[in-house]
Motif scaffolding. Structure first.
Motif, PDB file in Angstrom:
ATOM      1  N   SER A   1       0.857  -1.182   0.000  1.00 35.52           N
ATOM      2  CA  SER A   1       0.000   0.000   0.000  1.00 35.52           C
ATOM      3  C   SER A   1       0.889   1.226   0.000  1.00 35.52           C
ATOM      4  O   SER A   1       2.104   1.154   0.231  1.00 35.52           O
ATOM      5  N   VAL A   2       0.271   2.370  -0.238  1.00 33.79           N
ATOM      6  CA  VAL A   2       0.996   3.627  -0.233  1.00 33.79           C
ATOM      7  C   VAL A   2       0.057   4.698   0.330  1.00 33.79           C
ATOM      8  O   VAL A   2      -1.141   4.713   0.035  1.00 33.79           O
ATOM      9  N   THR A   3       0.598   5.541   1.188  1.00 38.82           N
ATOM     10  CA  THR A   3      -0.232   6.609   1.770  1.00 38.82           C
ATOM     11  C   THR A   3      -0.331   7.779   0.803  1.00 38.82           C
ATOM     12  O   THR A   3       0.520   7.954  -0.088  1.00 38.82           O
ATOM     13  N   ILE A   4      -1.348   8.598   1.011  1.00 38.80           N
ATOM     14  CA  ILE A   4      -1.489   9.766   0.138  1.00 38.80           C
ATOM     15  C   ILE A   4      -0.345  10.745   0.377  1.00 38.80           C
ATOM     16  O   ILE A   4       0.064  11.466  -0.535  1.00 38.80           O
ATOM     17  N   GLN A   5       0.226  10.753   1.598  1.00 36.11           N
ATOM     18  CA  GLN A   5       1.383  11.602   1.852  1.00 36.11           C
ATOM     19  C   GLN A   5       2.590  11.131   1.043  1.00 36.11           C
ATOM     20  O   GLN A   5       3.357  11.940   0.512  1.00 36.11           O
ATOM     21  N   GLU A   6       2.740   9.813   0.940  1.00 37.07           N
ATOM     22  CA  GLU A   6       3.840   9.280   0.118  1.00 37.07           C
ATOM     23  C   GLU A   6       3.609   9.603  -1.338  1.00 37.07           C
ATOM     24  O   GLU A   6       4.553   9.914  -2.086  1.00 37.07           O
ATOM     25  N   VAL A   7       2.370   9.561  -1.767  1.00 33.84           N
ATOM     26  CA  VAL A   7       2.044   9.929  -3.152  1.00 33.84           C
ATOM     27  C   VAL A   7       2.369  11.401  -3.389  1.00 33.84           C
ATOM     28  O   VAL A   7       2.919  11.779  -4.431  1.00 33.84           O
ATOM     29  N   ALA A   8       2.036  12.261  -2.415  1.00 34.30           N
ATOM     30  CA  ALA A   8       2.327  13.686  -2.553  1.00 34.30           C
ATOM     31  C   ALA A   8       3.834  13.915  -2.679  1.00 34.30           C
ATOM     32  O   ALA A   8       4.293  14.737  -3.482  1.00 34.30           O
ATOM     33  N   GLY A   9       4.633  13.192  -1.874  1.00 31.50           N
ATOM     34  CA  GLY A   9       6.075  13.316  -1.980  1.00 31.50           C
ATOM     35  C   GLY A   9       6.583  12.873  -3.336  1.00 31.50           C
ATOM     36  O   GLY A   9       7.446  13.531  -3.940  1.00 31.50           O
ATOM     37  N   ALA A  10       6.031  11.760  -3.819  1.00 28.23           N
ATOM     38  CA  ALA A  10       6.448  11.275  -5.141  1.00 28.23           C
ATOM     39  C   ALA A  10       6.054  12.255  -6.230  1.00 28.23           C
ATOM     40  O   ALA A  10       6.805  12.477  -7.192  1.00 28.23           O
ATOM     41  N   ALA A  11       4.862  12.874  -6.084  1.00 27.66           N
ATOM     42  CA  ALA A  11       4.411  13.841  -7.081  1.00 27.66           C
ATOM     43  C   ALA A  11       5.309  15.060  -7.090  1.00 27.66           C
ATOM     44  O   ALA A  11       5.560  15.659  -8.137  1.00 27.66           O
ATOM     45  N   SER A  12       5.824  15.438  -5.920  1.00 24.23           N
ATOM     46  CA  SER A  12       6.691  16.600  -5.841  1.00 24.23           C
ATOM     47  C   SER A  12       8.074  16.306  -6.416  1.00 24.23           C
ATOM     48  O   SER A  12       8.638  17.118  -7.144  1.00 24.23           O
ATOM     49  N   LEU A  13       8.600  15.106  -6.105  1.00 24.96           N
ATOM     50  CA  LEU A  13       9.919  14.752  -6.641  1.00 24.96           C
ATOM     51  C   LEU A  13       9.870  14.504  -8.138  1.00 24.96           C
ATOM     52  O   LEU A  13      10.841  14.755  -8.867  1.00 24.96           O
ATOM     53  N   ALA A  14       8.752  13.984  -8.601  1.00 23.23           N
ATOM     54  CA  ALA A  14       8.500  13.764 -10.035  1.00 23.23           C
ATOM     55  C   ALA A  14       9.480  12.794 -10.681  1.00 23.23           C
ATOM     56  O   ALA A  14       9.659  12.790 -11.897  1.00 23.23           O
ATOM     57  N   ALA A  15      10.126  11.936  -9.868  1.00 25.35           N
ATOM     58  CA  ALA A  15      11.100  10.996 -10.431  1.00 25.35           C
ATOM     59  C   ALA A  15      10.433   9.733 -10.950  1.00 25.35           C
ATOM     60  O   ALA A  15      11.010   9.011 -11.776  1.00 25.35           O
ATOM     61  N   ASN A  16       9.228   9.432 -10.477  1.00 21.40           N
ATOM     62  CA  ASN A  16       8.577   8.186 -10.872  1.00 21.40           C
ATOM     63  C   ASN A  16       7.077   8.438 -11.027  1.00 21.40           C
ATOM     64  O   ASN A  16       6.252   8.008 -10.213  1.00 21.40           O
ATOM     65  N   LEU A  17       6.732   9.150 -12.089  1.00 20.96           N
ATOM     66  CA  LEU A  17       5.339   9.486 -12.368  1.00 20.96           C
ATOM     67  C   LEU A  17       4.916   8.832 -13.681  1.00 20.96           C
ATOM     68  O   LEU A  17       5.757   8.521 -14.543  1.00 20.96           O
ATOM     69  N   PRO A  18       3.639   8.613 -13.875  1.00 21.14           N
ATOM     70  CA  PRO A  18       3.168   8.106 -15.174  1.00 21.14           C
ATOM     71  C   PRO A  18       3.605   9.035 -16.291  1.00 21.14           C
ATOM     72  O   PRO A  18       3.738  10.260 -16.110  1.00 21.14           O
ATOM     73  N   ASP A  19       3.821   8.485 -17.456  1.00 20.57           N
ATOM     74  CA  ASP A  19       4.266   9.277 -18.600  1.00 20.57           C
ATOM     75  C   ASP A  19       3.292  10.422 -18.868  1.00 20.57           C
ATOM     76  O   ASP A  19       2.069  10.231 -18.878  1.00 20.57           O
TER      77      ASP A  19
END
Length: 799
Positions: free
Chosen positions: A609-627
């Motif tokens: 699973s992944v928390t929405i906070q972890e998703v927010a961090g990933a969205a900010s780093l933008a290193a692993n986002l859908p094309d």
């Protein structure tokens, strides 16, 4: 009509955890510990304090102004008259609601140059190093006036030969606005009984705890201006300041700090705000003005001010066939932002909760030499509820029926989809009988009627009365395209932005601007449920046109139904994007994901699973986002409602009236309200408490009075009676929920309901207590003297 969620995300969503619970208000700790930030607290270095020189006459021609003594007063920087500043403005103070094409709109300058038209009309300003010096110097300005005849009573204003408020208009008639549905004449012709009544809506003075205040600060670098002002409508202030002064709206930043109540009086842009801006531009110094209480009584808009002639046609068994309403509305001396539209707005709810076939309404607006009227809590709707509830009691007396029974026979049946009502508009949803019966059960209606009869039989000097106040109101102001048949010059949409930061906190920007409603708390609850976070992790930003450049602000019970819905939709968009990123991170299809407790996982599994906070961090780093996906979890939304919302309720007041003195005591006050989905029950109760108190104030205490020459005789709080806590009973409140189909949350609004249902309930109770003595009418405020006079007059007629 059905409304679905604005978000189309396929995944399972978190069930509500916070919406519907009484979380403590986030706003309160600072306010309760003296850490609020008010406009009056703001005094930048180099500030010049502004004092207004105001007319002591209701109507006069200015023949000369001597400013020499004022200019020589210590600390004074400048003394300016209307002629000195008039060139700073492209136009006069505008009216934002011209209800007819042929409406007469007088020129309204921030400072009068030729003629003053009400006591308190501004004629000059003094600028000094301190507020005390400015006020002292203002007293030294000598103005020569040639007094003119004044018209004070709105009914007298339209009599041939009456003094003209504005000679250039050639009349005191401002507009006539009609509405008719069905065959009203036929309904009255076939009726078994026709009942008519004339009811007065006295002028009221809003009296918020915080008076108006404004500070305008020039920006020495960017060439713009920051205005702090105690207002409900910072976006309106910005836009109208730009239009009147020619300063680009991008150069005007308006901030509403903590605002200590508004009640409609701060739903306006006043002369002092226009003057502060142009004088800051002219002198390149911060300009500050804070209203005194006497200025508030003279120069801040008054509420109400109507003469209502209402008639109903009915059958012998109490079924209403038709209604006629003739209104005469007091504009005062000028048209402020919404002045002409307030009475017209009531046209759509004068039919109340009642189902009948034919309806006609005509409103005439007239100018008088009094302070302008404008919005006051419940604007238009409160006046309408008073009219239809007074006529319902009069009809019951004429038929010899119980007041509750007449109402129950005429209520609309339960409806969950929009229903067209006699005024031609569509109410969104309602279950009126269930609401009314719940109020009757709560108050113990049959037992009260039995007690009333016992007291009458015993000729008790203290009689009890039971008064009902059924109402609905048009909340959620308003659809942009057309406001229930009355076109406004500003849209009813609302804007919101929701963004999650890198750390997973949430920032909400709302276009609504609260002045006590608890937006920070309620909006946090909405977003917390949508995004699976704690409300403490949500920060709500508002009241600043630089931070929230788009918005339509707070009034008309619109904040939750329009602004809260925009927040709800923006948060839904954030969740949609988070779902896509979570699916990418979990290497799953978003259709297979569930979102529960702030965590994404494949439904029905105990896997990763992944928390929405972890998703927010990933969205900010933008290193692993859908094309093709842009970084960050952020979204904007604008909600433009398809219709008003229509909150409703039944308020019942039980009074004890001393028939020997006329003194009234409220023994019980019961209210059952339906405002759709409730976000925070405590906030709802607080709004109802305040609104009911204002309605009781109008019913029993408050009246902005003037003498025959137009001089105010309630010019301060020593002569204008505002009820205190000791004058009020405990309120017994219940909520019912009929969701609105006009927005995805099903909310309706509650900010004005208490002020709408209360005044008719109280006055009906007062009259009911002494109706067996022959009293059928008492005007507001029903003071002991007014009630005693009514009893005495009735006894003389029956003697």
């Amino acid at each position: 009509m059905s409304v679905t969620e604005g978000s189309a995300s396929p995944g399972t969503r978190t069930a509500p955890r916070y919406v519907g619970t009484s979380l403590p208000r986030k706003e309160d700790p600072a306010l309760l510990t003296g850490r609020g930030s008010w406009t009056g607290d703001i005094t930048p270095a180099g500030t010049l304090h502004l004092a207004m020189v105001r007319s002591p006459h209701p109507h006069a021609r200015i023949t000369g102004i001597d400013t020499a003594a004022a200019r020589a007063h210590p600390g004074v920087t400048a003394v300016l008259t209307g002629a000195d500043v008039d060139g700073e403005f492209l136009a006069g103070i505008p009216c934002g609601w011209p209800v007819t094409e042929d409406i007469k709109v007088p020129d309204h300058r921030p400072l009068a140059t030729i003629e003053v038209n009400h006591v308190g009309d501004g004629v000059a300003v003094v600028l000094a190093d301190s507020a005390a010096a400015a006020r002292d110097a203002a007293d030294l300005v000598e103005v020569d006036y040639e007094t003119l005849p004044a018209v004070v009573d709105v009914a007298d204003a339209l009599v041939e030969g009456a003094p003209l408020v504005h000679d250039e208009l050639g009349t005191n008639h401002c507009y006539t606005w009609p509405l008719a549905t069905g065959d009203v004449d036929a309904a009255f012709a076939e009726a078994d009984v026709v009942v008519s009544g004339q009811y007065l809506q006295q002028r009221l003075i809003p009296s918020p705890m915080e008076p108006r205040a404004v500070v305008c600060v020039p920006d020495p670098v960017g060439g713009g201006f920051t205005m702090y002002t105690a207002t409900q409508v910072p976006h309106f202030v910005r836009d109208l300041l730009a239009a009147v002064t020619g300063i680009a709206d991008t150069k005007i930043r308006v901030i509403a700090p903590d605002v200590g109540g508004g009640f409609g009086a701060k739903l306006n842009v006043y002369a002092e705000e226009y003057l502060a801006l142009v004088l800051a531009r002219r002198l390149n110094r911060p300009i500050k003005w804070t209203e005194t209480r006497s200025e508030h009584h003279q120069a801040t808009t008054h509420g109400r001010g109507q003469v209502q002639d209402v008639s109903v046609a009915a059958t012998r068994d109490g079924r209403i066939l038709g209604m006629k309403v003739e209104l005469l509305a007091d504009m005062g001396a000028y048209l402020q932002l919404l002045t002409p539209g307030i009475a017209v707005f009531g046209a759509f709810t004068f039919c109340g909760l009642y189902d009948f076939g034919s309806y006609s309404f005509t409103c005439r607006g007239a100018f008088t030499n009094l302070t302008p009227t404008d919005a006051y809590r419940g604007a238009g709707r409160s006046e309408a509820a008073y009219g239809h509830e007074r006529i319902m009691d009069d009809l019951a007396r004429a038929l010899g029926m119980d007041a509750a029974e007449v109402r129950l026979r005429n209520l609309h049946p339960k409806f969950l989809e929009p229903r067209t009502v006699p005024s031609g508009v569509q109410y969104d949803s309602g279950d009126y009988e269930a609401c009314m019966r719940a109020a009757m059960d709560l108050v113990g209606y049959p037992e009260l009627r039995a007690e009333q009869q016992r007291r009458r039989d015993a000729r008790d000097p203290v009689q009890i009365g039971i008064g009902i106040g059924n109402f609905t109101e048009s909340g959620g102001l308003s659809p942009s395209k057309v406001a229930a048949g009355v076109r406004l010059q500003s849209g009813g949409w609302e804007q919101a932005s929701v963004r999650m930061t890198t750390s997973g906190k949430v920032e909400v920007v709302t276009g609504t601007s609260p002045h006590g409603q608890g937006h920070e708390t309620a909006w946090s609850q909405i977003v917390a449920d949508r995004l699976g976070v704690h409300p403490d992790d949500v920060e709500v930003l508002h009241g600043d046109t630089l931070i929230a450049p788009f918005g339509r602000d707070t009034y008309g019970s619109r904040s939750l139904a329009v602004g809260g819905t925009a927040v709800h939709l923006a948060a839904g968009k954030v969740l949609d994007k988070a779902m896509l990123i979570a699916a990418h991170l979990l290497e799953a299809d978003e259709k297979d994901l569930e979102f529960e407790g702030g965590r994404f996982r494949v439904a029905g599994t105990a896997g990763p699973s992944v928390t929405i906070q972890e998703v927010a961090g990933a969205a900010s780093l933008a290193a692993n986002l859908p094309d093709g996906m842009e970084p960050n979890l952020t979204a904007d939304s604008a909600f433009d409602p398809p219709n008003f919302t229509w909150p409703f309720g039944t308020h019942i007041c039980v009074t004890e009236v001393d028939v020997e003195t006329g003194h009234t005591r409220i023994r019980r006050y019961v209210a059952v309200d339906d405002c759709g989905l409730v976000v925070n029950p405590t906030i709802v109760e607080g709004q109802l408490h305040g609104g009911i108190a204002q309605g009781i104030g109008q019913a029993l205490y408050e009246h902005a009075t003037f003498d025959a020459e137009g001089q105010p005789t309630a010019a301060n709080l020593a002569t204008y009676t505002v009820p205190s806590a000791t004058d009020l009973p405990s309120f017994e409140l219940e909520q019912r929920v009929t969701p609105s189909p006009t927005n995805p949350m099903g909310v309706k609004g509650i900010g004005e309901s208490g002020a709408i249902g209360s005044s008719p309930a109280v006055v009906n109770a007062v009259i009911d207590a002494v109706s067996h003595l022959g009293v059928s009418h008492v005007d507001m405020p029903a003071t002991p003297q007014a009630v005693w006079r009514a009893i005495t007059a009735a006894s003389r007629q029956t003697a």
